[in-house]
Design a protein around this motif. Structure first.
Motif, short mmCIF file in Angstrom:
data_model
loop_
_atom_site.label_atom_id
_atom_site.label_comp_id
_atom_site.label_asym_id
_atom_site.label_seq_id
_atom_site.Cartn_x
_atom_site.Cartn_y
_atom_site.Cartn_z
N SER A 1 0.54 -1.18 -0.05
CA SER A 1 -0.12 0.09 0.02
C SER A 1 1.00 1.02 -0.14
O SER A 1 2.08 1.15 0.36
CB SER A 1 -0.87 -0.03 1.39
OG SER A 1 -1.82 1.29 1.29
N ILE A 2 0.40 2.35 -0.52
CA ILE A 2 1.21 3.61 -0.26
C ILE A 2 0.62 4.48 1.03
O ILE A 2 1.04 5.50 1.31
CB ILE A 2 0.92 4.54 -1.53
CG1 ILE A 2 -0.57 4.83 -1.63
CG2 ILE A 2 1.59 4.02 -2.69
CD1 ILE A 2 -0.71 5.78 -2.76
N ASN A 3 -0.45 3.66 1.63
CA ASN A 3 -0.90 4.11 2.90
C ASN A 3 -0.25 3.33 3.97
O ASN A 3 -0.56 1.98 4.16
CB ASN A 3 -2.20 4.37 3.08
CG ASN A 3 -2.72 4.80 4.18
OD1 ASN A 3 -2.58 4.36 5.35
ND2 ASN A 3 -3.52 5.85 4.14
N SER A 4 0.71 3.79 5.04
CA SER A 4 1.16 2.66 5.97
C SER A 4 0.10 2.17 6.91
O SER A 4 0.32 1.26 7.51
CB SER A 4 2.35 3.62 6.78
OG SER A 4 1.81 4.82 7.51
N ILE A 5 -0.91 3.05 7.32
CA ILE A 5 -2.11 2.65 8.24
C ILE A 5 -2.78 1.29 7.54
O ILE A 5 -2.94 0.43 8.43
CB ILE A 5 -3.06 3.61 8.42
CG1 ILE A 5 -2.41 4.61 9.28
CG2 ILE A 5 -4.11 3.12 9.24
CD1 ILE A 5 -3.18 6.02 9.64
N GLU A 6 -2.86 1.47 6.41
CA GLU A 6 -3.59 0.59 5.46
C GLU A 6 -2.63 -0.91 5.48
O GLU A 6 -3.33 -1.96 5.85
CB GLU A 6 -3.97 0.64 4.11
CG GLU A 6 -5.26 1.66 3.99
CD GLU A 6 -5.51 2.06 2.53
OE1 GLU A 6 -6.52 2.84 2.28
OE2 GLU A 6 -4.74 1.60 1.43
N ALA A 7 -1.69 -0.54 5.09
CA ALA A 7 -0.60 -1.86 5.08
C ALA A 7 -0.48 -2.55 6.54
O ALA A 7 -0.47 -3.72 6.58
CB ALA A 7 1.00 -1.28 4.87
N LYS A 8 -0.55 -1.79 7.44
CA LYS A 8 -0.49 -2.42 8.97
C LYS A 8 -1.59 -3.17 9.24
O LYS A 8 -1.54 -4.27 9.94
CB LYS A 8 0.01 -1.36 9.90
CG LYS A 8 1.32 -0.79 9.78
CD LYS A 8 1.49 0.35 10.73
CE LYS A 8 3.03 0.99 10.81
NZ LYS A 8 3.21 2.33 11.61
N GLN A 9 -2.75 -2.68 8.82
CA GLN A 9 -4.28 -3.21 8.93
C GLN A 9 -4.07 -4.65 8.34
O GLN A 9 -4.59 -5.77 8.52
CB GLN A 9 -5.34 -2.49 8.53
CG GLN A 9 -5.52 -1.34 9.61
CD GLN A 9 -6.57 -0.49 8.90
OE1 GLN A 9 -6.58 -0.14 7.80
NE2 GLN A 9 -7.52 -0.16 9.90
N MET A 10 -3.61 -4.71 7.05
CA MET A 10 -3.63 -5.80 6.19
C MET A 10 -2.69 -6.81 6.71
O MET A 10 -2.99 -8.18 7.09
CB MET A 10 -2.87 -5.51 4.90
CG MET A 10 -3.90 -4.56 3.96
SD MET A 10 -3.34 -3.88 2.56
CE MET A 10 -3.16 -5.27 1.21
N VAL A 11 -1.52 -6.47 7.43
CA VAL A 11 -0.44 -7.46 8.15
C VAL A 11 -1.26 -7.86 9.13
O VAL A 11 -1.41 -9.17 9.66
CB VAL A 11 0.67 -6.73 8.47
CG1 VAL A 11 1.34 -7.54 9.39
CG2 VAL A 11 1.37 -6.50 7.19
N SER A 12 -1.78 -7.19 10.04
CA SER A 12 -2.62 -7.36 11.16
C SER A 12 -3.87 -8.35 10.99
O SER A 12 -4.00 -9.42 11.87
CB SER A 12 -3.18 -6.17 12.04
OG SER A 12 -2.06 -5.56 12.50
N LEU A 13 -4.72 -8.08 10.16
CA LEU A 13 -5.75 -8.95 9.60
C LEU A 13 -5.23 -10.41 9.49
O LEU A 13 -5.76 -11.44 9.61
CB LEU A 13 -6.60 -8.32 8.81
CG LEU A 13 -7.43 -7.27 9.05
CD1 LEU A 13 -8.14 -6.59 7.93
CD2 LEU A 13 -8.47 -7.66 10.03
N CYS A 14 -3.97 -10.54 8.65
CA CYS A 14 -3.66 -11.80 8.07
C CYS A 14 -3.20 -12.58 9.37
O CYS A 14 -3.36 -13.77 9.46
CB CYS A 14 -2.53 -11.63 7.09
SG CYS A 14 -3.35 -11.22 5.33
#
Length: 250
Positions: free
Chosen positions: A103-116
Motif C-alpha cells: 500500500s502507499i498508506n502505512s495505516i492500511e498496510a499495517k491493517q492488512m498485516v494484522s488481519l492476516c
C-alpha cells in the motif's frame, strides 16, 4: 487481469517464458488455476480463452469457489486495500500474494498485516528479486563470510520510489537486515506521477550504506546497483545479471 496477471507473456507458452501470475500458476503442477477477476469483459474473455477457466466481473461473483487456497491481488495499488477486504470477506485463503507495494498508506498496510496474522493467513508481497538464484547465491556468500564488510553501495532506479526503488529497498533488507536509518535529500520535478515521487535518498545498515539515485530521463528504463565490499565488488543490471569481482588474496 492486467499486465502482471496475464499480459506480459500472453502470447508465449510457459516453456518459452513465464512473467505473470496466471502463467506461473497454470504451469505449476502444484496448483490448479480456478479463475480470475476483472471488470473489463474483453480482458476476461482473453483470460478464459487462454487458461480455460472462468473470469468474473467482481470478487463477489467469484465467491462460489469456496475452496480457494491462494489469492493474488494485482489491482492498481490504490485498490489493494479494497480488494484485500473483499478477499477476506468472501474467501478463507491460506495465503495471499499481493503486488508491490502493499500500500502507499502505512495505516492500511499495517491493517492488512494484522488481519492476516489474526486469521492465520500468510501474506506475501511480490518482491521477486529475493527469489533470484544469483541473489540467493550472494546472500549465501555474505552469510558464509566469503564476502566481507564493510560495504558501500549506489542504486540507480527508474520509476518512482513505490514502483521501483521499493524493489531494491526490500532486496537490501533481505541481504543486510533491518535498516538503521534513512535520509531523503531531494525531490525532483521530473516525476510523471505525483503519487509516486522520485528522490535522492540513502539507507544505512549495520555494515554499510546504499545511496539511491533516480534516473532523470523517464523515457529510459534503467535499474542497476553497485556494491563495493572490502574484498569484492557486486554489479547488478536491470535484466537481473549479477557479476561478482572477488579480490585475489596476496
Amino acid at each position: 487481469l492486467g499486465q502482471i496477471s496475464q499480459g506480459y507473456d500472453y502470447e508465449k507458452k510457459p516453456s518459452e517464458k513465464i512473467l505473470t501470475h496466471a502463467q506461473a500458476l497454470a504451469a505449476d503442477s502444484h496448483f490448479k488455476l480456478l479463475g480470475g477477476v476483472d471488470p473489463c469483459s474483453r480482458i476476461r474473455k482473453k483470460f478464459e480463452t487462454k487458461f480455460g477457466c472462468k473470469a468474473f466481473a467482481s470478487v463477489e461473483e467469484a465467491a462460489f469457489e469456496a475452496e480457494v487456497d491462494v489469492l493474488v491481488i494485482a489491482t492498481p495499488t490504490e485498490a489493494h486495500w479494497s480488494a484485500f477486504e473483499l478477499a477476506l470477506v468472501n474467501f478463507s485463503p491460506t495465503a495471499i500474494l499481493c503486488e508491490k507495494p502493499l500500500s502507499i498508506n502505512s495505516i492500511e498496510a499495517k491493517q492488512m498485516v494484522s488481519l492476516c496474522e489474526e486469521r492465520g493467513v500468510k501474506l506475501f508481497v511480490n518482491y521477486i528479486r529475493r527469489s533470484d538464484p544469483a541473489i540467493q547465491a550472494l546472500k549465501s556468500k555474505l552469510m558464509n563470510r566469503e564476502i566481507t564488510y564493510p560495504f558501500s553501495g549506489t542504486c540507480w532506479y527508474s520509476g518512482g520510489i513505490y514502483n521501483s526503488a521499493s524493489h531494491f529497498c526490500d532486496l537490501f533488507q533481505f541481504l543486510f537486515g533491518e535498516p538503521k536509518s534513512w535520509e531523503a535529500r531531494s525531490k525532483f520535478k521530473f516525476n510523471q506521477n505525483p503519487s509516486d515521487p522520485h528522490a535522492d535518498f540513502s539507507v544505512e545498515f549495520q555494515n554499510g550504506c546504499v545511496e539511491f539515485k533516480p534516473v532523470p530521463n523517464q523515457q529510459v528504463f534503467y535499474n542497476r546497483f553497485e556494491l563495493v565490499f572490502s574484498n569484492c565488488v557486486v554489479s547488478y543490471r536491470q535484466n537481473s545479471d549479477l557479476e561478482l569481482y572477488m579480490q585475489e588474496n596476496r
